[in-house]
Design a protein around this motif. Sequence first.
Motif, PDB file in Angstrom:
ATOM      1  N   LEU A 187       3.515  -3.292   9.085  1.00  0.00           N
ATOM      2  CA  LEU A 187       2.671  -2.916   7.799  1.00  0.00           C
ATOM      3  C   LEU A 187       2.636  -1.406   7.559  1.00  0.00           C
ATOM      4  CD1 LEU A 187       1.126  -3.593   5.213  1.00  0.00           C
ATOM      5  CD2 LEU A 187      -1.039  -3.730   6.765  1.00  0.00           C
ATOM      6  N   GLU A 188       2.281  -0.674   8.859  1.00  0.00           N
ATOM      7  CA  GLU A 188       2.037   0.710   8.799  1.00  0.00           C
ATOM      8  C   GLU A 188       3.435   1.453   8.262  1.00  0.00           C
ATOM      9  OE1 GLU A 188       0.758   4.623   8.418  1.00  0.00           O
ATOM     10  OE2 GLU A 188      -0.512   2.510   8.684  1.00  0.00           O
ATOM     11  N   ALA A 189       4.526   0.863   8.918  1.00  0.00           N
ATOM     12  CA  ALA A 189       6.055   1.203   9.015  1.00  0.00           C
ATOM     13  C   ALA A 189       6.168   1.301   7.294  1.00  0.00           C
ATOM     14  CB  ALA A 189       7.011   0.564   9.889  1.00  0.00           C
ATOM     15  N   GLU A 190       5.889   0.087   6.732  1.00  0.00           N
ATOM     16  CA  GLU A 190       6.420  -0.099   5.304  1.00  0.00           C
ATOM     17  C   GLU A 190       5.505   0.772   4.527  1.00  0.00           C
ATOM     18  OE1 GLU A 190       8.639  -2.862   3.890  1.00  0.00           O
ATOM     19  OE2 GLU A 190       9.287  -2.400   6.152  1.00  0.00           O
ATOM     20  N   ARG A 191       4.242   0.834   4.902  1.00  0.00           N
ATOM     21  CA  ARG A 191       3.526   1.696   3.929  1.00  0.00           C
ATOM     22  C   ARG A 191       3.910   3.137   3.924  1.00  0.00           C
ATOM     23  NH1 ARG A 191      -2.534  -0.439   5.753  1.00  0.00           N
ATOM     24  NH2 ARG A 191      -2.764  -1.921   4.094  1.00  0.00           N
ATOM     25  N   ARG A 192       4.578   3.692   5.202  1.00  0.00           N
ATOM     26  CA  ARG A 192       5.202   4.912   5.197  1.00  0.00           C
ATOM     27  C   ARG A 192       6.477   4.846   4.441  1.00  0.00           C
ATOM     28  NH1 ARG A 192       3.696   4.747  10.551  1.00  0.00           N
ATOM     29  NH2 ARG A 192       6.063   4.057  11.189  1.00  0.00           N
ATOM     30  N   ARG A 231      14.196  -0.503  -7.503  1.00  0.00           N
ATOM     31  CA  ARG A 231      14.567  -1.862  -6.665  1.00  0.00           C
ATOM     32  C   ARG A 231      13.706  -1.857  -5.284  1.00  0.00           C
ATOM     33  NH1 ARG A 231      16.597  -4.768  -2.987  1.00  0.00           N
ATOM     34  NH2 ARG A 231      17.910  -3.334  -2.209  1.00  0.00           N
ATOM     35  N   MET A 232      13.978  -0.580  -4.600  1.00  0.00           N
ATOM     36  CA  MET A 232      13.515  -0.715  -3.306  1.00  0.00           C
ATOM     37  C   MET A 232      12.010  -0.432  -3.132  1.00  0.00           C
ATOM     38  SD  MET A 232      16.162   1.238  -0.657  1.00  0.00           S
ATOM     39  CE  MET A 232      17.500   1.890  -1.481  1.00  0.00           C
ATOM     40  N   LEU A 233      11.669   0.167  -4.285  1.00  0.00           N
ATOM     41  CA  LEU A 233      10.321   0.509  -4.353  1.00  0.00           C
ATOM     42  C   LEU A 233       9.575  -0.784  -4.604  1.00  0.00           C
ATOM     43  CD1 LEU A 233       9.724   3.520  -6.650  1.00  0.00           C
ATOM     44  CD2 LEU A 233       8.405   3.270  -4.757  1.00  0.00           C
ATOM     45  N   LEU A 249       7.328   3.108   1.720  1.00  0.00           N
ATOM     46  CA  LEU A 249       6.693   3.054   0.347  1.00  0.00           C
ATOM     47  C   LEU A 249       6.386   4.327   0.011  1.00  0.00           C
ATOM     48  CD1 LEU A 249       6.308   1.510  -1.906  1.00  0.00           C
ATOM     49  CD2 LEU A 249       3.936   0.931  -1.264  1.00  0.00           C
ATOM     50  N   ALA A 250       5.857   5.103   0.848  1.00  0.00           N
ATOM     51  CA  ALA A 250       5.467   6.595   0.344  1.00  0.00           C
ATOM     52  C   ALA A 250       6.555   7.529   0.119  1.00  0.00           C
ATOM     53  CB  ALA A 250       4.235   7.160   1.388  1.00  0.00           C
ATOM     54  N   PHE A 251       7.537   7.456   1.242  1.00  0.00           N
ATOM     55  CA  PHE A 251       8.496   8.049   0.980  1.00  0.00           C
ATOM     56  C   PHE A 251       9.337   7.595  -0.222  1.00  0.00           C
ATOM     57  CE2 PHE A 251      13.387   8.052   1.586  1.00  0.00           C
ATOM     58  CZ  PHE A 251      13.739   9.389   1.919  1.00  0.00           C
ATOM     59  N   LEU A 252       9.552   6.406  -0.498  1.00  0.00           N
ATOM     60  CA  LEU A 252      10.428   5.920  -1.736  1.00  0.00           C
ATOM     61  C   LEU A 252       9.614   6.402  -3.035  1.00  0.00           C
ATOM     62  CD1 LEU A 252      11.400   2.463  -0.758  1.00  0.00           C
ATOM     63  CD2 LEU A 252      13.027   4.461  -1.138  1.00  0.00           C
ATOM     64  N   ARG A 253       8.230   6.630  -3.145  1.00  0.00           N
ATOM     65  CA  ARG A 253       7.787   7.061  -4.043  1.00  0.00           C
ATOM     66  C   ARG A 253       8.076   8.476  -4.401  1.00  0.00           C
ATOM     67  NH1 ARG A 253       2.222   3.929  -3.076  1.00  0.00           N
ATOM     68  NH2 ARG A 253       2.446   2.128  -4.110  1.00  0.00           N
ATOM     69  N   ARG A 254       8.103   9.316  -3.176  1.00  0.00           N
ATOM     70  CA  ARG A 254       8.551  10.810  -3.530  1.00  0.00           C
ATOM     71  C   ARG A 254       9.787  10.825  -3.961  1.00  0.00           C
ATOM     72  NH1 ARG A 254       5.803  10.929   1.573  1.00  0.00           N
ATOM     73  NH2 ARG A 254       7.711  11.044   2.513  1.00  0.00           N
ATOM     74  N   ALA A 255      10.664   9.880  -3.357  1.00  0.00           N
ATOM     75  CA  ALA A 255      12.237   9.963  -3.809  1.00  0.00           C
ATOM     76  C   ALA A 255      12.393   9.577  -5.039  1.00  0.00           C
ATOM     77  CB  ALA A 255      13.027   9.006  -2.867  1.00  0.00           C
ATOM     78  N   ALA A 256      11.757   8.729  -5.755  1.00  0.00           N
ATOM     79  CA  ALA A 256      12.021   8.112  -7.096  1.00  0.00           C
ATOM     80  C   ALA A 256      11.972   9.144  -8.150  1.00  0.00           C
ATOM     81  CB  ALA A 256      10.771   7.189  -7.402  1.00  0.00           C
ATOM     82  N   GLY A 257      11.423  10.253  -8.005  1.00  0.00           N
ATOM     83  CA  GLY A 257      11.514  11.484  -9.061  1.00  0.00           C
ATOM     84  C   GLY A 257      12.486  12.478  -8.557  1.00  0.00           C
TER      85      GLY A 257
END
Length: 155
Positions: A76-81, A104-106, A83-91
Amino acid sequence: MSDLGYDEVAVLFARLGETEAVDASVIEQFCARDGMALAKVAPHAHSWLETAPLDAETRALVFWTLTAHDAIAIALEAERRSLAFLRRAAGSTADLCASGWVARMLEQKTDNVELLDATLARVPHPVVDWETLYALPPGSPDSPAPRDSAFSSQR
């Protein structure tokens, strides 16, 4: 997890592993398209459990003390990290194809976090909270001493 009798958790981890492999392949394709090469890492190269000179007793201790609850919490902690990375990458990309995959990955990571969070809530925690389990009525002779009591510092 299957070896420890947690078949549901083993299936969950296998499914997560499959989706991670697809994502890694897509990321590698985007990098290759843009002339970047991802470093090749040998399987288990960063796994101390696979590479450290541990004796059989130490390996057994690690495997038998890692519970399903612990494994899910780590995932869960790995997935949260992630997810945070992908949120930064999205923009950070103007590439429509890449941004579609990031979106899609988000969505997938968000689903994974929710799934792991719900699973963690259902899997028993290995540490017993004895005080809660055997909550005694206030004033009971077996109740813990009050905080300001001379005996409270000896607990």
